[in-house]
Motif scaffolding. Structure first.
Motif, PDB file in Angstrom:
ATOM      1  N   TRP A 295      11.198  -1.677  -6.442  1.00  0.00           N
ATOM      2  CA  TRP A 295      11.477  -2.673  -5.396  1.00  0.00           C
ATOM      3  C   TRP A 295      10.595  -2.420  -4.173  1.00  0.00           C
ATOM      4  N   ILE A 296      10.483  -1.140  -3.786  1.00  0.00           N
ATOM      5  CA  ILE A 296       9.711  -0.816  -2.578  1.00  0.00           C
ATOM      6  C   ILE A 296       8.212  -1.084  -2.826  1.00  0.00           C
ATOM      7  N   LEU A 297       7.744  -0.677  -4.015  1.00  0.00           N
ATOM      8  CA  LEU A 297       6.331  -0.914  -4.343  1.00  0.00           C
ATOM      9  C   LEU A 297       5.997  -2.406  -4.320  1.00  0.00           C
ATOM     10  N   LYS A 298       6.962  -3.228  -4.745  1.00  0.00           N
ATOM     11  CA  LYS A 298       6.720  -4.670  -4.781  1.00  0.00           C
ATOM     12  C   LYS A 298       6.980  -5.346  -3.450  1.00  0.00           C
ATOM     13  N   GLY A 299       7.354  -4.562  -2.430  1.00  0.00           N
ATOM     14  CA  GLY A 299       7.590  -5.129  -1.103  1.00  0.00           C
ATOM     15  C   GLY A 299       8.913  -5.868  -0.966  1.00  0.00           C
ATOM     16  N   LYS A 300       9.826  -5.649  -1.947  1.00  0.00           N
ATOM     17  CA  LYS A 300      11.102  -6.370  -1.905  1.00  0.00           C
ATOM     18  C   LYS A 300      12.173  -5.620  -1.112  1.00  0.00           C
ATOM     19  N   PHE A 301      11.875  -4.406  -0.710  1.00  0.00           N
ATOM     20  CA  PHE A 301      12.894  -3.569  -0.058  1.00  0.00           C
ATOM     21  C   PHE A 301      12.214  -2.794   1.062  1.00  0.00           C
ATOM     22  N   LEU A 302      12.683  -3.038   2.301  1.00  0.00           N
ATOM     23  CA  LEU A 302      12.112  -2.318   3.442  1.00  0.00           C
ATOM     24  C   LEU A 302      13.073  -1.231   3.920  1.00  0.00           C
ATOM     25  N   LEU A 303      12.524  -0.201   4.527  1.00  0.00           N
ATOM     26  CA  LEU A 303      13.344   0.920   4.989  1.00  0.00           C
ATOM     27  C   LEU A 303      13.934   0.627   6.364  1.00  0.00           C
TER      28      LEU A 303
ATOM     29  N   GLU B  49       0.816  -1.229   0.000  1.00  0.00           N
ATOM     30  CA  GLU B  49       0.000   0.000   0.000  1.00  0.00           C
ATOM     31  C   GLU B  49       0.844   1.271   0.000  1.00  0.00           C
ATOM     32  N   ALA B  50       2.154   1.135   0.074  1.00  0.00           N
ATOM     33  CA  ALA B  50       2.998   2.331   0.201  1.00  0.00           C
ATOM     34  C   ALA B  50       2.967   3.171  -1.075  1.00  0.00           C
ATOM     35  N   VAL B  51       3.034   4.480  -0.886  1.00  0.00           N
ATOM     36  CA  VAL B  51       3.102   5.388  -2.030  1.00  0.00           C
ATOM     37  C   VAL B  51       4.557   5.836  -2.157  1.00  0.00           C
ATOM     38  N   VAL B  52       5.145   5.511  -3.303  1.00  0.00           N
ATOM     39  CA  VAL B  52       6.568   5.782  -3.509  1.00  0.00           C
ATOM     40  C   VAL B  52       6.739   6.589  -4.795  1.00  0.00           C
ATOM     41  N   VAL B  53       7.517   7.650  -4.724  1.00  0.00           N
ATOM     42  CA  VAL B  53       7.818   8.435  -5.929  1.00  0.00           C
ATOM     43  C   VAL B  53       9.315   8.745  -5.953  1.00  0.00           C
ATOM     44  N   THR B  54       9.818   9.100  -7.128  1.00  0.00           N
ATOM     45  CA  THR B  54      11.238   9.456  -7.212  1.00  0.00           C
ATOM     46  C   THR B  54      11.405  10.933  -6.834  1.00  0.00           C
TER      47      THR B  54
END
Lengths: 399, 135
Positions: free
Chosen positions: A368-376, A16-21
């Motif tokens: 990666w973050i949108l796909k849940g492959k990378f956590l902060l 559900e995270a919203v990620v932008v460059t």
């Protein structure tokens, strides 16, 4: 409402995270305004790709039968000397290392076709690399010589370990002298006929977090196409430099020391570099996620090229002799347009850092973050900040 | 009117022949010398742009080949390897004829073979060795 990193990670896991460059967030601000974005956006991805000399990799080769102690001996990878002053089968190769028989600048300008950076590129590309060792022999490590091909998939650890990467801002190089010079900032024609710069500007990690509010020791990052970590602040970290009212340094400032598993990386984001008349190095791709925890952190990520200033430095005199003189300040919007004006003179510009690659990396990290492959990550410890008094000092020579 | 850019490679025994003069006088062609070089072993290399009537051009090129000069169209001689280019843009301001261009929106570099005069500046300075000359 302020967010926490664990809340953001929960959203990432649920998809559900919203990620932008860091480029997209600028347009989003025009569209929606700060108040709305701070609620909606969880992460801004930043990135850079460019030659970074303070880079290298260490390897554990695996033991031979009978055993050999490379430590304290001499070793080469594709004729490039490696550092052997560690344990028996561990070696470190630095990006700027050159074969012993490279003519260097004896015939000036030298070509520097192959060195440490290229060995690292060859290894990550899956190519076999020739290891040649001469050792002194001990009772427990009797063997004296070894010559073999090695491949990254067969050796034990292969770790990229870079003491200084991702400079927060950088000089713009020109040459005011009457002859062509060959520098780490490239070929500079006489009488300020061209200028070179090296930063991804509005996409650059530390320019989007200028006061190190989210990036610190332990931050998980994109490194060379794989996952890496910030293990310390980089060498020459210099937070106390002059800054704009938004906290953005007006000259080279903070740096990152980074590491990561070389086996996960690929040559798209780790490339050997030959600088004509200067030497060899490694171009490194780095991406850093910035969690949008509050409005202040968001405001920093809204930085645009036109708001980032870099000093114009003469590499024929001021830089080599450490004079600290600055010929003027220019912004990255102008640098990227292909021309700048310095002291009334129009000068053509070229980059050394690739903005196109930085965009690609920021996009991959976002994905990666949108796909849940990378956590902060929450930093384990912060960097020395702009008011810490920590600074980059020159060497005082003594006898 | 036709126009071509060619690389002429001269063996040692032809270096002293006034070929450009003959192309102009005997074949009624316009010749613009883009680059000229005589190597230590005295082979010569000339990069020229030639224009004139199509028929005269063909005859002129036949004359060059007949006397023993290797004629290669310029465009075949340079190779921009996109998989090696990182789009750093370093070459762009160093190319004397503007053969490299940048899409300033996305900062990607493109190469226009037609503009290239084979000066080889980019071959030397490209940090990623993305431009190669093929002989």
């Amino acid at each position: 409402m302020p967010k926490t990193i664990s809340e953001i990670n929960e959203r990432i896991k649920k998809g559900e995270a919203v990620v932008v460059t860091a480029e997209e967030i600028i347009d989003l601000k025009e569209e929606k305004g700060v108040k709305k974005i701070v609620e909606e956006v969880d992460v801004v991805t930043t990135a850079t790709f460019g030659p970074m000399c303070s880079s290298g990799a260490y390897f554990n080769i695996g033991h031979t039968k009978p055993k050999i102690k490379i430590g304290g001996g001499r070793a080469y990878l594709n004729d490039v000397p490696v550092y052997t002053g560690i344990a028996a089968m561990d070696i470190y190769i630095g990006a700027t290392a050159l074969p012993d028989d490279d003519p260097r600048n004896k015939i000036h300008p030298g070509e520097f076709r192959y060195g440490g950076g290229h060995v690292i590129e060859d290894l990550v590309s899956g190519k076999d690399v020739r290891l040649v060792v001469s050792a002194y022999g001990t009772d427990c490590y009797p063997r004296r010589t070894l010559e073999t091909l090695i491949n990254i998939k067969d050796i034990n650890e292969a770790v990229l370990l870079n003491p200084r990467n991702a400079y927060q801002n950088y000089n713009v190089a020109v040459n005011t002298s009457g002859k062509t010079i060959y520098t780490y900032m490239g070929l500079l024609h006489p009488n300020m006929a061209n200028a070179t710069y090296c930063s991804s500007g509005q996409l650059s990690p530390l320019l989007n977090d200028p006061l190190y509010k989210t990036i610190g020791i332990g931050t998980r990052i994109f490194l060379g196409g794989g996952i890496g970590y910030v293990y310390f602040w980089g060498t020459q970290h210099n937070p106390g430099v002059p800054r704009t009212d938004k906290g953005v340094p007006r000259c080279p400032a903070g740096t990152l020391a980074v590491c990561g598993d070389l086996k996960q990386m690929n040559r798209e984001f780790l490339r050997g570099v030959s600088m004509y008349g200067y030497g060899v190095t490694l171009a490194v791709g780095i991406g850093v996620p910035i969690p949008i925890l509050n409005e202040e952190i968001l405001e920093y990520t809204l930085i645009r090229d036109e708001d980032i200033y870099a000093p114009v430095v003469d590499y024929s005199e001021a830089y080599p002799y450490g004079k600290g003189e600055v010929l003027g300040e220019v912004n990255y919007k102008d640098l990227k347009s292909g021309k700048i004006v310095v002291q009334g003179k129009e000068i053509k510009t070229s980059g050394l850092s690739s903005y196109a690659k930085a965009r690609e990396i920021a996009g991959i990290l976002k994905d990666w973050i949108l796909k849940g492959k990378f956590l902060l990550t929450q930093p384990v410890a912060p960097f020395p900040g702009h008011e810490s008094g920590y600074k980059f000092r020159p060497l005082v020579e003594r006898r | 009117m036709a126009r071509i850019r060619v690389v002429l490679d001269f063996p040692k025994w032809l270096v002293e022949q006034p070929v450009t003069c003959r192309l102009i006088r005997d074949y009624d062609l316009e010749v613009n010398i883009l680059k000229a070089k005589v190597t230590p072993r005295e082979e010569g290399r000339l990069v020229i742009e030639v224009s004139g009537k199509k028929k005269s051009l063909d005859k002129g090129m036949d004359y060059l080949k007949d006397i023993g000069i290797r004629v290669t169209p310029l465009a075949q001689d340079i190779n921009f390897q996109e998989d090696r280019c990182t789009h750093c843009t370093y070459c762009v301001s160093l190319c004397p004829v503007g053969a490299f261009d940048v899409d300033r929106g996305i900062m990607e570099v493109t190469f226009d073979k037609e503009k290239c005069i084979l000066c080889e500046q980019c071959v030397k300075i490209c940090p990623y060795k993305a431009i190669r000359i093929q002989f």
